[in-house]
Motif scaffolding. Structure first.
Motif, PDB file in Angstrom:
ATOM      1  N   SER A 206       4.872   1.765   3.086  1.00 36.88           N
ATOM      2  CA  SER A 206       3.716   0.930   3.386  1.00 36.88           C
ATOM      3  C   SER A 206       4.190  -0.422   3.898  1.00 36.88           C
ATOM      4  CB  SER A 206       2.854   0.736   2.131  1.00 36.88           C
ATOM      5  OG  SER A 206       1.810  -0.175   2.361  1.00 36.88           O
ATOM      6  N   LYS A 207       3.358  -1.076   4.722  1.00 44.76           N
ATOM      7  CA  LYS A 207       3.678  -2.409   5.240  1.00 44.76           C
ATOM      8  C   LYS A 207       2.761  -3.488   4.702  1.00 44.76           C
ATOM      9  CE  LYS A 207       6.071  -1.488   9.592  1.00 44.76           C
ATOM     10  NZ  LYS A 207       6.114  -1.829  11.034  1.00 44.76           N
ATOM     11  N   SER A 208       1.720  -3.110   3.971  1.00 44.52           N
ATOM     12  CA  SER A 208       0.826  -4.095   3.372  1.00 44.52           C
ATOM     13  C   SER A 208       0.281  -3.510   2.076  1.00 44.52           C
ATOM     14  CB  SER A 208      -0.323  -4.469   4.316  1.00 44.52           C
ATOM     15  OG  SER A 208      -1.152  -3.340   4.552  1.00 44.52           O
TER      16      SER A 208
ATOM     17  N   GLY B 154      -3.796  -2.324  -5.281  1.00 46.65           N
ATOM     18  CA  GLY B 154      -2.577  -1.584  -4.968  1.00 46.65           C
ATOM     19  C   GLY B 154      -1.393  -2.077  -5.779  1.00 46.65           C
ATOM     20  N   ILE B 155      -0.397  -1.186  -5.930  1.00 50.42           N
ATOM     21  CA  ILE B 155       0.819  -1.509  -6.690  1.00 50.42           C
ATOM     22  C   ILE B 155       2.013  -1.162  -5.817  1.00 50.42           C
ATOM     23  CG2 ILE B 155       2.156  -1.014  -8.777  1.00 50.42           C
ATOM     24  CD1 ILE B 155      -0.484  -0.086 -10.063  1.00 50.42           C
ATOM     25  N   ALA B 156       2.953  -2.087  -5.697  1.00 54.84           N
ATOM     26  CA  ALA B 156       4.108  -1.855  -4.834  1.00 54.84           C
ATOM     27  C   ALA B 156       5.347  -2.495  -5.433  1.00 54.84           C
ATOM     28  CB  ALA B 156       3.861  -2.410  -3.432  1.00 54.84           C
ATOM     29  N   VAL B 157       6.492  -1.918  -5.121  1.00 52.72           N
ATOM     30  CA  VAL B 157       7.790  -2.505  -5.461  1.00 52.72           C
ATOM     31  C   VAL B 157       8.270  -3.263  -4.230  1.00 52.72           C
ATOM     32  CG1 VAL B 157      10.194  -2.019  -6.061  1.00 52.72           C
ATOM     33  CG2 VAL B 157       8.338  -0.758  -7.176  1.00 52.72           C
ATOM     34  N   CYS B 158       8.563  -4.541  -4.402  1.00 50.50           N
ATOM     35  CA  CYS B 158       8.874  -5.425  -3.277  1.00 50.50           C
ATOM     36  C   CYS B 158      10.102  -6.277  -3.582  1.00 50.50           C
ATOM     37  CB  CYS B 158       7.700  -6.373  -2.997  1.00 50.50           C
ATOM     38  SG  CYS B 158       6.108  -5.568  -2.737  1.00 50.50           S
TER      39      CYS B 158
ATOM     40  N   VAL C 218       1.124  -6.117  -8.522  1.00 51.51           N
ATOM     41  CA  VAL C 218      -0.235  -5.569  -8.546  1.00 51.51           C
ATOM     42  C   VAL C 218      -1.111  -6.535  -7.754  1.00 51.51           C
ATOM     43  CG1 VAL C 218      -2.166  -4.835  -9.976  1.00 51.51           C
ATOM     44  CG2 VAL C 218       0.175  -4.570 -10.825  1.00 51.51           C
ATOM     45  N   TRP C 219      -1.723  -6.042  -6.683  1.00 54.37           N
ATOM     46  CA  TRP C 219      -2.472  -6.920  -5.783  1.00 54.37           C
ATOM     47  C   TRP C 219      -3.913  -7.055  -6.256  1.00 54.37           C
ATOM     48  CZ3 TRP C 219      -0.527 -10.439  -3.058  1.00 54.37           C
ATOM     49  CH2 TRP C 219      -1.278 -11.096  -2.074  1.00 54.37           C
ATOM     50  N   MET C 220      -4.436  -8.288  -6.307  1.00 52.23           N
ATOM     51  CA  MET C 220      -5.739  -8.557  -6.903  1.00 52.23           C
ATOM     52  C   MET C 220      -6.726  -9.217  -5.945  1.00 52.23           C
ATOM     53  SD  MET C 220      -4.550 -10.009 -10.612  1.00 52.23           S
ATOM     54  CE  MET C 220      -3.755  -8.935 -11.812  1.00 52.23           C
ATOM     55  N   ALA C 221      -6.401  -9.284  -4.686  1.00 47.96           N
ATOM     56  CA  ALA C 221      -7.262  -9.989  -3.726  1.00 47.96           C
ATOM     57  C   ALA C 221      -7.875  -9.013  -2.725  1.00 47.96           C
ATOM     58  CB  ALA C 221      -6.459 -11.054  -2.990  1.00 47.96           C
ATOM     59  N   ASP C 222      -9.022  -9.408  -2.179  1.00 50.94           N
ATOM     60  CA  ASP C 222      -9.667  -8.581  -1.153  1.00 50.94           C
ATOM     61  C   ASP C 222      -8.858  -8.598   0.143  1.00 50.94           C
ATOM     62  OD1 ASP C 222     -11.849  -7.870  -2.789  1.00 50.94           O
ATOM     63  OD2 ASP C 222     -12.848  -9.762  -2.349  1.00 50.94           O
ATOM     64  N   GLU C 223      -8.263  -9.753   0.455  1.00 52.64           N
ATOM     65  CA  GLU C 223      -7.395  -9.829   1.631  1.00 52.64           C
ATOM     66  C   GLU C 223      -6.066  -9.160   1.312  1.00 52.64           C
ATOM     67  OE1 GLU C 223      -8.013 -11.053   4.702  1.00 52.64           O
ATOM     68  OE2 GLU C 223     -10.089 -11.284   4.034  1.00 52.64           O
ATOM     69  N   PRO C 224      -5.500  -8.358   2.224  1.00 53.72           N
ATOM     70  CA  PRO C 224      -4.272  -7.615   1.913  1.00 53.72           C
ATOM     71  C   PRO C 224      -3.056  -8.523   1.780  1.00 53.72           C
ATOM     72  CG  PRO C 224      -4.841  -7.359   4.228  1.00 53.72           C
ATOM     73  CD  PRO C 224      -5.994  -8.059   3.587  1.00 53.72           C
TER      74      PRO C 224
ATOM     75  N   ASP D  94      10.121  -7.949   1.718  1.00 59.59           N
ATOM     76  CA  ASP D  94      10.182  -6.524   2.056  1.00 59.59           C
ATOM     77  C   ASP D  94       9.361  -5.745   1.049  1.00 59.59           C
ATOM     78  OD1 ASP D  94      10.994  -4.059   3.168  1.00 59.59           O
ATOM     79  OD2 ASP D  94      12.613  -3.896   1.707  1.00 59.59           O
ATOM     80  N   GLU D  95       8.446  -4.910   1.527  1.00 59.85           N
ATOM     81  CA  GLU D  95       7.733  -3.984   0.651  1.00 59.85           C
ATOM     82  C   GLU D  95       8.477  -2.655   0.681  1.00 59.85           C
ATOM     83  OE1 GLU D  95       3.428  -1.730   0.311  1.00 59.85           O
ATOM     84  OE2 GLU D  95       3.489  -3.726   1.208  1.00 59.85           O
ATOM     85  N   LYS D  96       9.149  -2.315  -0.404  1.00 57.94           N
ATOM     86  CA  LYS D  96      10.017  -1.138  -0.429  1.00 57.94           C
ATOM     87  C   LYS D  96       9.201   0.156  -0.469  1.00 57.94           C
ATOM     88  CE  LYS D  96      13.930  -1.795  -2.722  1.00 57.94           C
ATOM     89  NZ  LYS D  96      14.895  -2.149  -3.804  1.00 57.94           N
ATOM     90  N   TYR D  97       8.213   0.187  -1.354  1.00 55.79           N
ATOM     91  CA  TYR D  97       7.310   1.350  -1.385  1.00 55.79           C
ATOM     92  C   TYR D  97       6.094   1.009  -2.237  1.00 55.79           C
ATOM     93  CZ  TYR D  97       9.615   2.237  -5.900  1.00 55.79           C
ATOM     94  OH  TYR D  97      10.133   2.110  -7.175  1.00 55.79           O
ATOM     95  N   GLN D  98       5.028   1.716  -1.986  1.00 55.59           N
ATOM     96  CA  GLN D  98       3.807   1.575  -2.759  1.00 55.59           C
ATOM     97  C   GLN D  98       3.679   2.767  -3.699  1.00 55.59           C
ATOM     98  OE1 GLN D  98      -0.951   0.865  -1.775  1.00 55.59           O
ATOM     99  NE2 GLN D  98       0.602   0.391  -0.249  1.00 55.59           N
ATOM    100  N   VAL D  99       3.110   2.544  -4.875  1.00 56.90           N
ATOM    101  CA  VAL D  99       2.977   3.601  -5.878  1.00 56.90           C
ATOM    102  C   VAL D  99       1.539   4.097  -5.896  1.00 56.90           C
ATOM    103  CG1 VAL D  99       3.184   4.202  -8.322  1.00 56.90           C
ATOM    104  CG2 VAL D  99       4.802   2.593  -7.289  1.00 56.90           C
TER     105      VAL D  99
END
Length: 645
Positions: free
Chosen positions: A396-398, A403-407, A353-359, A381-386
């Motif tokens: 997704s690449k960032s 945002g929430i992603a499986v990486c 779970v991303w918590m920063a303004d910068e990606p 590797d970012e496998k996918y974003q939810v």
């Protein structure tokens, strides 16, 4: 009996009652729970009512609450219970919750810490913070509006963060005349959604935070509801530590306790299981084994109240353990049951779970804290974003804020862990920006990647020092950085010519040349720029291992990536050379016509125009190409490199 004796006996009885109460209170179980849901579903009001009806508001607090209620315009409507937890001025002005508000209260059966979390999507990271330590989530739904996007979002996040006790509080039932059909429809909709995200069971309660229905006691307004009141459920629901105590023993070492030469113990909180003197244990990641000699608390260490040496200890207790053998064990290690140790790995799949303004950018290095372990990590590797609104899995690449992603994640050394679902203490982590020290993400480990067990470092007999000594030089990496058109490649080429004339063994990696081969698959987005530098850094490291002096000429616009490469090499081998040229000067040169195209919008993500360049703050060498020619700059760099020799 004399009056003095009566008073003395009465005081003694009162003191005895107080001691008995404190003893009882000390041993009550503690439930941490959160309230969450959409904006204006009544979360703060519900908590305020819970505190008010359970008699947990002091007289001065009540007087202040009544006065504040009048100020915010609730005259004639009674007390505004939301003001008990909406502490920020901005929250009171807007009538919403922004930050996480924590409140403590207790009943005869249990102690509670409740976190009132914000409902707005933009404050998702605040909700995650509150949920990260919770045993139970009360998810509110407005009886008039039903299940909304934020209901689904917060339910997904609560389940993702390991909360298995879910209460669906259908609030504001008084505004729908306590209609059972309205309640049943909402519960049916929520059950369909919950089943799709893995929530197997939940308790649905019809409540009114304003009126107090079914909060402290069952309400006569809902005779059709046969479940418990909210507080009854909170007082009796099972805790996560009950489950953890049945698991194998695990304790992350927080501190090596060495008050004197005669004592060496390992302090920490027991994450799971049970331990007793004589039990065999294994220390990870080293794998060394021993047996527990003592379980020590404060009195045995020379101060404080406590129980002395313990006959056993269980999950949730903080203790100091001594071992029968003198084995290596330090902060970050895990002491575990010898016959059931956790896994050790350096590559994982995890949800972030991303918590920063910068990606978040795959390939960029971050600091990571897992349990008591502090390491360096890279999202490989970012496998996918939810999409938590639709549960769709998207490429997704960032990863942007909230945002929430499986990486896939790689750490710089193996670390003991358990999957987050089994134990959040050893399976959860935070990501920290290595430049600002700000927490930028939170994550949950799923499992170790198989390749982490299949790939090992191969020992070699010829060391990097031997390679350099054979060439009669010290390996170095000269990292030229600056804007396009600053003269990096020209100066780097001149420096290599001078090194060659001096009999030095060197090699030049130029940015444009590398993109024709090794990095031909990469573009110029921020994500691709990070991966470009990571690959070049790995190649340059291999070349310095061979004893070479390596020169690289890359814009490398981000400090974090330059720091990443610096961290790959031994101290003093990375030499950052800042080719300092103002943007207007670089643009005037524009030999390749790139600035002109970028200004015309024909060239996207061009550094200095629509993509940032972060100047070095402490470069080892700085050359200003306005003040000196390329030849002079090259001569100066060589002089600095070899101290004039």
């Amino acid at each position: 009996m004399a009056d003095g004796e009566v008073i003395y006996e009465t005081e003694a009885l009162i003191a005895e009652d107080i001691d008995a109460y404190l003893e009882q209170h000390q041993h009550k179980s503690l439930l941490r729970f959160i309230t969450c849901g959409s904006v204006d579903d009544g979360k703060s009001t519900l908590i305020g009512r819970l505190l008010y009806d359970s008699k947990m508001i002091f007289e001065d607090q009540l007087a202040s609450l009544e006065a504040d209620s009048k100020q915010v315009g609730t005259q004639g409507q009674g007390i505004d219970f939301a003001l008990l937890v909406d502490g920020l001025a901005a929250e009171r002005e807007q009538g919403i919750t922004i930050d996480v508000a924590y409140r403590f209260f207790a009943t005869e059966k249990r102690k509670f810490i409740v976190a009132d979390t914000p409902g707005h999507e933009q404050y998702t990271r605040n909700m995650v913070t509150g949920a990260s330590t919770a045993d139970l989530a009360v998810i509110l739904v407005d009886a008039r509006k039903g299940v909304l996007t934020q209901t689904r979002r917060h339910s997904y996040l609560s389940h993702l963060l390991g909360i298995r006790n879910i209460v669906l509080a259908v609030n504001k039932m008084d505004l729908v005349d306590y209609d059972q059909a309205a309640f049943d429809d909402i519960v049916s909709d929520y059950r369909d959604f919950a089943a799709g995200i893995g929530i197997e069971d939940f308790l649905a309660v019809p409540v009114s935070g304003l009126k107090g229905d079914n909060i402290i006691a069952k309400s006569s307004a809902t005779p059709w509801y046969d479940g418990p009141a909210l507080l009854d459920h909170l007082e009796t629901v099972g805790l996560d530590f009950d489950r953890r105590r049945k698991q194998p023993f695990r304790m992350a070492v927080q501190w090596v306790n060495r008050p004197n030469l005669d004592f060496r113990g390992f302090s920490g909180m027991i994450a799971s299981g049970r331990i007793a003197p004589g039990d065999p244990v294994r220390v990870l990641p080293s794998g060394k084994t021993s047996t527990v000699e003592r379980i020590v608390t404060m009195p045995a260490l020379g101060g404080g109240d406590g129980d002395g040496d313990l006959g056993h200890a269980i999950a949730g207790q903080s203790v100091t353990i001594t071992l029968a053998d003198e084995i290596d064990c330090s902060r970050g290690d895990v002491i575990a049951a010898a016959d059931a140790p956790p896994e050790v790995a350096d590559q994982f799949e995890a949800t972030i779970v991303w918590m920063a303004d910068e990606p978040m950018l795959p390939g960029r290095p971050y600091a990571i804290k897992i349990g008591t372990n502090n390491l360096r990590a890279t999202i490989t590797d970012e496998k996918y974003q939810v999409n938590v609104n639709t549960m769709e899995k998207m490429a997704s690449k960032s990863l942007e804020l909230n945002g929430i992603a499986v990486c896939n994640i790689s750490t710089d050394r193996p670390v003991p862990f358990t999957p987050y679902d089994d134990n959040p203490d050893l399976g959860g982590f935070i990501l920290i920006d290595r430049i600002t020290n700000a927490t930028v993400g939170a994550g949950m480990i799923h499992f170790a990647l198989r390749r982490s067990q299949n790939i090992h470092w191969q020992a070699v007999d010829i060391t990097r020092e031997a390679h350099a000594e054979q060439k009669g030089q010290k390996a170095k990496l000269l990292w030229f950085t600056g804007l396009s058109g600053s003269g990096k490649s020209t100066i780097a080429n001149l420096v290599e010519k001078k090194l060659h004339a001096m009999g030095k063994h060197s090699f030049l990696l130029d940015g444009d040349n590398v993109r024709h081969g090794l990095n031909r698959d990469l573009g110029f987005t921020d994500v691709d720029r990070v991966e470009n530098i990571r690959r070049v850094g790995e190649v340059a490291k291999l070349m310095t291992d061979a004893g070479l002096i390596v020169l690289t000429a890359f814009i490398s616009p981000f400090r974090a990536e330059r720091q990443m490469v610096r961290a790959m090499l031994p101290e003093s081998e990375f030499v950052e050379v800042f080719v300092d040229t103002p943007l207007e000067v670089a643009e005037q040169r524009d030999v390749k016509g790139l600035y002109r195209k970028a200004r015309a919008g024909e060239l996207k993500n061009f550094t200095g125009i629509d993509s940032p360049y972060e100047e070095p703050e402490n470069a080892e060498i700085r050359v200003n190409t306005v003040e000196m020619t390329a030849e002079e700059a090259a001569e100066y760099i060589v002089e600095q490199l070899f101290n004039g020799s």
